[in-house]
Scaffold this motif. Sequence first.
Motif, PDB file in Angstrom:
ATOM      1  N   TYR A 171     -23.691  25.952  21.286  1.00  0.00           N
ATOM      2  CA  TYR A 171     -24.905  25.149  21.467  1.00  0.00           C
ATOM      3  C   TYR A 171     -24.628  23.916  22.333  1.00  0.00           C
ATOM      4  N   ALA A 172     -23.484  23.297  22.129  1.00  0.00           N
ATOM      5  CA  ALA A 172     -23.139  22.139  22.957  1.00  0.00           C
ATOM      6  C   ALA A 172     -22.974  22.559  24.414  1.00  0.00           C
ATOM      7  N   ALA A 173     -22.350  23.698  24.642  1.00  0.00           N
ATOM      8  CA  ALA A 173     -22.170  24.192  26.003  1.00  0.00           C
ATOM      9  C   ALA A 173     -23.519  24.487  26.653  1.00  0.00           C
ATOM     10  N   ALA A 174     -24.424  25.118  25.893  1.00  0.00           N
ATOM     11  CA  ALA A 174     -25.747  25.421  26.437  1.00  0.00           C
ATOM     12  C   ALA A 174     -26.485  24.144  26.813  1.00  0.00           C
ATOM     13  N   ARG A 175     -26.426  23.154  25.937  1.00  0.00           N
ATOM     14  CA  ARG A 175     -27.093  21.886  26.239  1.00  0.00           C
ATOM     15  C   ARG A 175     -26.483  21.231  27.478  1.00  0.00           C
ATOM     16  N   ALA A 176     -25.175  21.312  27.619  1.00  0.00           N
ATOM     17  CA  ALA A 176     -24.515  20.723  28.783  1.00  0.00           C
ATOM     18  C   ALA A 176     -24.913  21.446  30.064  1.00  0.00           C
ATOM     19  N   LEU A 177     -25.050  22.757  30.010  1.00  0.00           N
ATOM     20  CA  LEU A 177     -25.481  23.513  31.185  1.00  0.00           C
ATOM     21  C   LEU A 177     -26.906  23.141  31.573  1.00  0.00           C
ATOM     22  N   LEU A 178     -27.775  22.980  30.576  1.00  0.00           N
ATOM     23  CA  LEU A 178     -29.140  22.541  30.861  1.00  0.00           C
ATOM     24  C   LEU A 178     -29.148  21.143  31.474  1.00  0.00           C
ATOM     25  N   ALA A 179     -28.316  20.273  30.954  1.00  0.00           N
ATOM     26  CA  ALA A 179     -28.238  18.909  31.494  1.00  0.00           C
ATOM     27  C   ALA A 179     -27.730  18.913  32.926  1.00  0.00           C
ATOM     28  N   ALA A 180     -26.932  19.921  33.273  1.00  0.00           N
ATOM     29  CA  ALA A 180     -26.395  20.011  34.641  1.00  0.00           C
ATOM     30  C   ALA A 180     -27.432  20.515  35.635  1.00  0.00           C
ATOM     31  N   GLY A 181     -28.560  21.053  35.137  1.00  0.00           N
ATOM     32  CA  GLY A 181     -29.632  21.381  36.065  1.00  0.00           C
ATOM     33  C   GLY A 181     -30.298  22.727  35.918  1.00  0.00           C
ATOM     34  N   VAL A 182     -29.728  23.649  35.144  1.00  0.00           N
ATOM     35  CA  VAL A 182     -30.335  24.975  35.048  1.00  0.00           C
ATOM     36  C   VAL A 182     -31.502  24.964  34.061  1.00  0.00           C
ATOM     37  N   GLU A 183     -32.318  25.997  34.127  1.00  0.00           N
ATOM     38  CA  GLU A 183     -33.447  26.140  33.215  1.00  0.00           C
ATOM     39  C   GLU A 183     -33.087  26.988  31.999  1.00  0.00           C
ATOM     40  N   LEU A 184     -32.113  27.896  32.170  1.00  0.00           N
ATOM     41  CA  LEU A 184     -31.733  28.806  31.105  1.00  0.00           C
ATOM     42  C   LEU A 184     -30.217  28.908  31.044  1.00  0.00           C
ATOM     43  N   ALA A 185     -29.650  28.687  29.870  1.00  0.00           N
ATOM     44  CA  ALA A 185     -28.206  28.786  29.658  1.00  0.00           C
ATOM     45  C   ALA A 185     -27.933  29.969  28.741  1.00  0.00           C
ATOM     46  N   VAL A 186     -27.077  30.884  29.203  1.00  0.00           N
ATOM     47  CA  VAL A 186     -26.724  32.076  28.439  1.00  0.00           C
ATOM     48  C   VAL A 186     -25.230  32.021  28.134  1.00  0.00           C
ATOM     49  N   VAL A 187     -24.891  31.942  26.860  1.00  0.00           N
ATOM     50  CA  VAL A 187     -23.498  31.803  26.428  1.00  0.00           C
ATOM     51  C   VAL A 187     -23.096  33.082  25.694  1.00  0.00           C
ATOM     52  N   LYS A 188     -22.156  33.806  26.276  1.00  0.00           N
ATOM     53  CA  LYS A 188     -21.663  35.047  25.663  1.00  0.00           C
ATOM     54  C   LYS A 188     -20.547  34.704  24.684  1.00  0.00           C
ATOM     55  N   ARG A 189     -20.660  35.233  23.455  1.00  0.00           N
ATOM     56  CA  ARG A 189     -19.738  34.853  22.384  1.00  0.00           C
ATOM     57  C   ARG A 189     -18.936  36.031  21.846  1.00  0.00           C
ATOM     58  N   GLY A 190     -18.798  37.080  22.647  1.00  0.00           N
ATOM     59  CA  GLY A 190     -17.971  38.210  22.248  1.00  0.00           C
ATOM     60  C   GLY A 190     -18.494  38.865  20.979  1.00  0.00           C
ATOM     61  N   PRO A 191     -17.657  38.990  19.947  1.00  0.00           N
ATOM     62  CA  PRO A 191     -18.071  39.672  18.722  1.00  0.00           C
ATOM     63  C   PRO A 191     -19.161  38.936  17.950  1.00  0.00           C
ATOM     64  N   ARG A 192     -19.482  37.732  18.347  1.00  0.00           N
ATOM     65  CA  ARG A 192     -20.567  36.986  17.688  1.00  0.00           C
ATOM     66  C   ARG A 192     -21.887  37.120  18.434  1.00  0.00           C
ATOM     67  N   GLY A 193     -21.917  37.934  19.474  1.00  0.00           N
ATOM     68  CA  GLY A 193     -23.164  38.157  20.190  1.00  0.00           C
ATOM     69  C   GLY A 193     -23.383  37.157  21.310  1.00  0.00           C
ATOM     70  N   VAL A 194     -24.632  36.849  21.575  1.00  0.00           N
ATOM     71  CA  VAL A 194     -24.974  35.986  22.705  1.00  0.00           C
ATOM     72  C   VAL A 194     -26.022  34.965  22.276  1.00  0.00           C
ATOM     73  N   LEU A 195     -25.919  33.786  22.863  1.00  0.00           N
ATOM     74  CA  LEU A 195     -26.861  32.694  22.643  1.00  0.00           C
ATOM     75  C   LEU A 195     -27.519  32.350  23.970  1.00  0.00           C
ATOM     76  N   ALA A 196     -28.817  32.165  23.963  1.00  0.00           N
ATOM     77  CA  ALA A 196     -29.530  31.685  25.143  1.00  0.00           C
ATOM     78  C   ALA A 196     -30.434  30.539  24.742  1.00  0.00           C
ATOM     79  N   VAL A 197     -30.413  29.477  25.540  1.00  0.00           N
ATOM     80  CA  VAL A 197     -31.246  28.309  25.282  1.00  0.00           C
ATOM     81  C   VAL A 197     -31.998  27.974  26.566  1.00  0.00           C
ATOM     82  N   HIS A 198     -33.319  27.851  26.442  1.00  0.00           N
ATOM     83  CA  HIS A 198     -34.167  27.518  27.594  1.00  0.00           C
ATOM     84  C   HIS A 198     -34.511  26.032  27.560  1.00  0.00           C
ATOM     85  N   ARG A 199     -34.804  25.515  28.736  1.00  0.00           N
ATOM     86  CA  ARG A 199     -35.144  24.101  28.826  1.00  0.00           C
ATOM     87  C   ARG A 199     -36.393  23.759  28.008  1.00  0.00           C
ATOM     88  N   ASP A 200     -37.266  24.741  27.782  1.00  0.00           N
ATOM     89  CA  ASP A 200     -38.483  24.467  27.013  1.00  0.00           C
ATOM     90  C   ASP A 200     -38.220  24.362  25.515  1.00  0.00           C
TER      91      ASP A 200
END
Length: 336
Positions: free
Chosen positions: A230-259
Amino acid sequence: MGGVPAVTTGDRAAYEGPAEGEAPYDLITMGRIGVDLYPLKTGVPLAEADTFGKFLGGSPANVAVAAARLGRRSAVITRTGADPFGAYLRAELRGFGVDDRWAGEVAGYPTPVTFCEIFPPDDFPLYFYRFPKAPDLEIRPEEVDRDAVRAARVFWMTGTGLSAEPSRSATLAALEARSKAGTTVFDLDWRPMLWEGPPQPWYEQALGRATVAVGNTEECAVATGESEPYAAARALLAAGVELAVVKRGPRGVLAVHRDGTAVEVPPVPVTVVNGLGAGDAFGGALCHGLLAGWDLARTLRYANAAGAIVASRLACSTAMPFPHEVEEVLGRAAGV
């Protein structure tokens, strides 16, 4: 080997927009391509392997193939050596339905070869032979068809493309041409053995010009300094993207949108044969879902299923699934 290697072919047809009745490119990817040589038996060290399969490889090329398998019109901007392996790769692209008009040859540098050792379920050492320099790092800013890049519905670039000049400047020029039009994906694609200096300044520039960032937790840490998803996703959004997709291997995937939308999707259980191409299948399917206008949860489930299929197979490019295969996996997962 002095002087600047010459581009002997490539950019064979200037892009003049889609012909009458022809759809624009759904996806243009840019960057790495090469020949993957995989032992045909798993669990065998390279020193003992005696039979190998030859496949098209390189993450951007594989993502274009994955999208084409799902029915998307795709192309790749890349370079090969002026040698038989380069001819093989262009033929493979065409065979997969990927436009190779911007897959040129560079005289003086051989087409890269990558060997892999396959020790399921989670050990797949890679050995890159990209010496003295990979042709795909010789893409020059003036060779980038900016009109094509700007017109594509999705443009996909990678961290490796930022690792050396002139590819770095060419990649940033392509991002500038996009001006965040449509969907612009930055695949963080961290390959430390291909870098000579710190990547962070160039990652920062690219993130400021992209709309989507995709990476695993290690790649996110390189790009942002944050490895907690979650911290990585927030940092990617702060860097300028609208959607951050973080792949977590056996824990699946997290995606966070700017909205504020945040979606976590578990992995699809699979017996892993070779995990190397799973991320590229995920990427092509992610683009497919974004192009289709699906909601984020559906897109991620579809991408996870595509990645799981490839992880259960030996190769990368030839293993990319067709739509009915993804739907079958999703149906089983849902108990249908």
